[in-house]
Motif scaffolding. Structure first.
Motif, mmCIF file in Angstrom:
data_model
loop_
_atom_site.group_PDB
_atom_site.id
_atom_site.type_symbol
_atom_site.label_atom_id
_atom_site.label_comp_id
_atom_site.label_asym_id
_atom_site.label_seq_id
_atom_site.Cartn_x
_atom_site.Cartn_y
_atom_site.Cartn_z
ATOM 1 N N SER A 83 74.454 37.404 50.136
ATOM 2 C CA SER A 83 73.701 37.531 48.604
ATOM 3 C C SER A 83 72.969 36.745 48.357
ATOM 4 N N ASN A 84 71.744 36.942 47.520
ATOM 5 C CA ASN A 84 71.063 35.762 46.871
ATOM 6 C C ASN A 84 71.191 35.421 45.538
ATOM 7 N N ILE A 85 70.487 34.585 44.964
ATOM 8 C CA ILE A 85 70.765 34.276 43.524
ATOM 9 C C ILE A 85 70.358 35.218 42.522
ATOM 10 N N GLU A 86 69.421 36.081 42.750
ATOM 11 C CA GLU A 86 69.341 37.216 41.745
ATOM 12 C C GLU A 86 70.540 38.253 41.906
ATOM 13 N N HIS A 112 69.028 25.162 52.096
ATOM 14 C CA HIS A 112 68.295 24.959 50.977
ATOM 15 C C HIS A 112 67.655 26.011 50.564
ATOM 16 N N SER A 113 68.158 27.299 50.679
ATOM 17 C CA SER A 113 67.269 28.562 50.516
ATOM 18 C C SER A 113 67.692 29.362 49.168
ATOM 19 N N SER A 114 68.209 28.743 48.383
ATOM 20 C CA SER A 114 68.677 29.174 47.212
ATOM 21 C C SER A 114 67.375 29.954 46.519
ATOM 22 N N PHE A 115 66.111 29.336 46.484
ATOM 23 C CA PHE A 115 65.098 29.794 45.919
ATOM 24 C C PHE A 115 63.992 30.271 46.773
ATOM 25 N N GLN A 116 64.330 30.323 48.082
ATOM 26 C CA GLN A 116 63.150 30.519 48.912
ATOM 27 C C GLN A 116 63.793 31.803 49.646
ATOM 28 N N SER A 211 61.023 35.118 41.283
ATOM 29 C CA SER A 211 62.079 35.868 40.919
ATOM 30 C C SER A 211 63.341 35.129 41.154
ATOM 31 N N ARG A 212 63.438 34.086 42.120
ATOM 32 C CA ARG A 212 64.782 33.337 42.406
ATOM 33 C C ARG A 212 65.052 32.218 41.330
ATOM 34 N N LEU A 213 63.513 31.718 40.981
ATOM 35 C CA LEU A 213 63.775 30.733 39.827
ATOM 36 C C LEU A 213 63.987 31.377 38.637
#
Length: 302
Positions: A83-86, A112-116, A211-213
């Motif tokens: 799952s991602n931060i969204e 380092h992938s939270s926002f990418q 969208s992640r930011l």
């Protein structure tokens, strides 16, 4: 003309009746889900004081039961592999909409992938399709354009491949749940490269997704609005923490504190405590969780 109107009426009546018949699988689907954490959150059945949100790095590395036993605070690991931060932001919203806010939110970062864009991290639609009877889920699906706005009016618009999947569900060796929601893993992956990676990757902000930011900003706002302490956390990889990613997160974080594992401890460079380069096995998770508990005891009043 009368015949045409009659046919239209009969079609409409048939459609209406068939649509209503879908109430049956939509009532059954949530009960078929083997992992009930999201279903329970939608029904307001959680009462956690510490909530952990993240991907598999949250699910496998933070042992919620040990945190609860040590601190005497009800702890739920609400992390989901892949799952991602969204998705984490959505889970926080439905949690807060249906039950009392936790005292502490532990948000686990993916270095380092939270926002990418990362193919291993996504919005877990598959976990939500069986829960389409809930308006919060339907609204999110419509918002993300995976379902038509007609889904508000007609159940047929909410149908997915899981709607009629009534087969028996079982946990695998990768997703077995503890009673507090953690998913520790007990074995090492066959493809694990046991060479510790000391190379510090560069971090390219141009690859960040808006969208992640926005999701990260929303999580912080939700914590502020609900008087929740936010602790942005970095569990160990079998490599050095990316310092540029860490700096970037600090630039974006305006609420709460952060926790970084003790990278100077040689324990985290021993391959037998890792399943792969991103996840600890249960023995390693126990060691790391104890370090995390000591940090909480030193920095928070519980």
């Amino acid at each position: 003309m009368k015949r045409f109107l009659k046919n239209v009426f009969l079609f409409g009546l048939t459609f209406f009746l068939l649509d209503k018949l879908l109430l049956i699988p939509f009532q059954i689907n949530p009960l078929q889900v083997i992992d009930q954490r999201i279903h329970q959150a939608l029904k307001g059945e959680h009462d956690s004081e510490i909530l952990i949100l993240g991907s598999s790095r949250g699910a496998r590395n933070f042992l919620a039961g040990e945190i609860e036993n040590s601190l005497g605070k009800k702890t739920l690991n609400f992390s989901y592999p892949g799952s991602n931060i969204e998705f984490h932001e959505f889970l926080l919203r439905i949690y807060l909409n249906n039950q009392k806010a936790p005292e502490l939110l532990v948000l686990v970062m993916d270095d380092h992938s939270s926002f990418q864009n990362d193919i291993s991290l996504e919005f877990r639609y598959d976990l939500l399709y069986p829960l389409m009877k809930f308006s919060e889920v339907t609204e999110e699906m419509i918002k993300r354009k995976t379902k038509s706005p007609l889904s508000y009016l007609f159940l047929i618009g909410r149908v997915s491949k899981s709607t009629f999947d009534f087969g028996k569900k079982t946990f695998t060796q990768y997703d077995s749940l503890s009673s507090n929601g953690s998913m520790p893993i007990s074995f090492q992956g066959e493809s694990f490269n046991k060479q510790f990676d000391s190379f510090n990757l560069e971090y390219d902000q141009n690859k960040e997704l808006a969208s992640r930011l926005i999701a990260f900003e929303s999580i912080q706002k939700l914590c502020e609005l609900n008087n929740i302490k936010l602790l942005v956390s970095y569990p160990p990889n079998f490599k050095n923490l990316n310092p540029q990613f860490f700096t970037r997160v600090n630039e974006l974080q305006v609420v709460g504190d952060y926790f970084v594992y003790d990278s100077s401890n040689s324990f985290y460079s021993i391959p037998r405590y890792f399943h792969d380069s991103n996840h600890l096995i249960d023995e390693g998770a126990t060691f790391f969780t104890e370090e995390f508990i000591q940090f909480l005891k030193m920095n928070y009043e519980f």
